[in-house]
Motif scaffolding. Sequence first.
Motif, short mmCIF file in Angstrom:
data_model
loop_
_atom_site.label_atom_id
_atom_site.label_comp_id
_atom_site.label_asym_id
_atom_site.label_seq_id
_atom_site.Cartn_x
_atom_site.Cartn_y
_atom_site.Cartn_z
N THR A 168 3.98 -7.04 10.89
CA THR A 168 4.08 -6.90 9.62
C THR A 168 2.92 -6.01 8.87
O THR A 168 3.08 -5.02 8.11
CB THR A 168 4.16 -8.04 8.61
N SER B 267 3.38 -2.33 7.32
CA SER B 267 2.77 -2.19 5.89
C SER B 267 2.00 -0.89 5.80
O SER B 267 2.08 -0.16 4.94
CB SER B 267 1.71 -3.89 5.42
N SER C 258 3.93 2.09 6.15
CA SER C 258 4.60 2.45 4.93
C SER C 258 3.49 2.84 3.66
O SER C 258 4.19 3.28 2.73
CB SER C 258 5.54 1.01 4.32
N GLN C 259 2.54 3.14 4.09
CA GLN C 259 1.56 3.55 2.98
C GLN C 259 1.82 5.01 2.78
O GLN C 259 2.33 5.77 3.88
CB GLN C 259 0.39 3.72 3.55
N TRP D 124 4.61 -11.24 2.00
CA TRP D 124 4.64 -12.05 3.34
C TRP D 124 4.40 -13.48 3.53
O TRP D 124 5.14 -14.46 3.71
CB TRP D 124 3.66 -11.42 4.29
N HIS E 82 1.80 -6.43 3.35
CA HIS E 82 2.79 -6.91 2.43
C HIS E 82 2.21 -7.99 1.65
O HIS E 82 2.04 -8.99 2.11
CB HIS E 82 4.04 -6.85 2.83
N MET F 59 9.25 -0.58 3.04
CA MET F 59 9.44 -2.23 3.09
C MET F 59 9.88 -2.40 1.65
O MET F 59 9.39 -1.63 0.80
CB MET F 59 8.31 -2.83 3.38
#
Length: 262
Positions: free
Chosen positions: A31, A35, A38-39, A14, A11, A139
């Motif tokens: 994280t 991340s 979350s793709q 961050w 991200h 996110m």
Amino acid sequence: MPAPRRDMAMHNDWWATGWEHVLPRQGFPLTMLISTASQPGFTGSLDDVLQEVLDGHWDMIGGDLDGALTFSWPDTEWDYEEAPEGREAFEANHWKNFGAMLRSAGFPVPTTVRDLSELYLTWGIASREETPDGLRWSMPAVLPLPGDLLPLDAELTARLDRMRWSTRTGPLVDQLISHLADDLGEPEEILTSLDRLAAATGKDADDVRLALTELVESGDARVRRGEEPADTERLEAHRRFRLLMDWDHLYETRMKLSIDET
């Protein structure tokens, strides 16, 4: 043919938030995992991400999601100059402060990476949702700040504020310094305005104001109207002022000399 491995992602927000200075060391790789999850096109748990990308094991998180959280790297040689109290006392002190901070805010104290991932959901750093296609992670574009959720002490609050200010102003300061040094030849003093500097650097007047404020607060420059100090935050964009540079101070504190290895 097996499907290609998914690339790890991180991200963009961050580094600017300062969470790495608050959480155990696994906050950073956790994280990265979220991340990556979350793709677009990915569905599944964080365990699924870990399996797909790293065959289910990642030393950075302590093996898997049930690895114990720590504030130091257990497999590295301890630096007694940096922390003379030793690893055990270092860990105990950090856990004491971290635990007290979370409990005072009404949050459970995590002990594993999986526990920490649940706190991410509580804090709004991440979200997950069951969909017809499977479990999806996401996110927010802008991550919540530690100080918005936790009662940070005054020293840490000041350090994070300064870090975020430097992150925001750093590129702007670099461009202004480049103009003053490369285009104008490092003048000790110039008569200028925010509008003029904005036109010369390709930035807007408010960005130049931020850069000037940082230079003044760092002792690299002074801004005057006539003989009186001027408040950079109150300067009108078209009003001229005297910018006095302390190049010796600037080079001592900002410029890092690179030495070629021979």
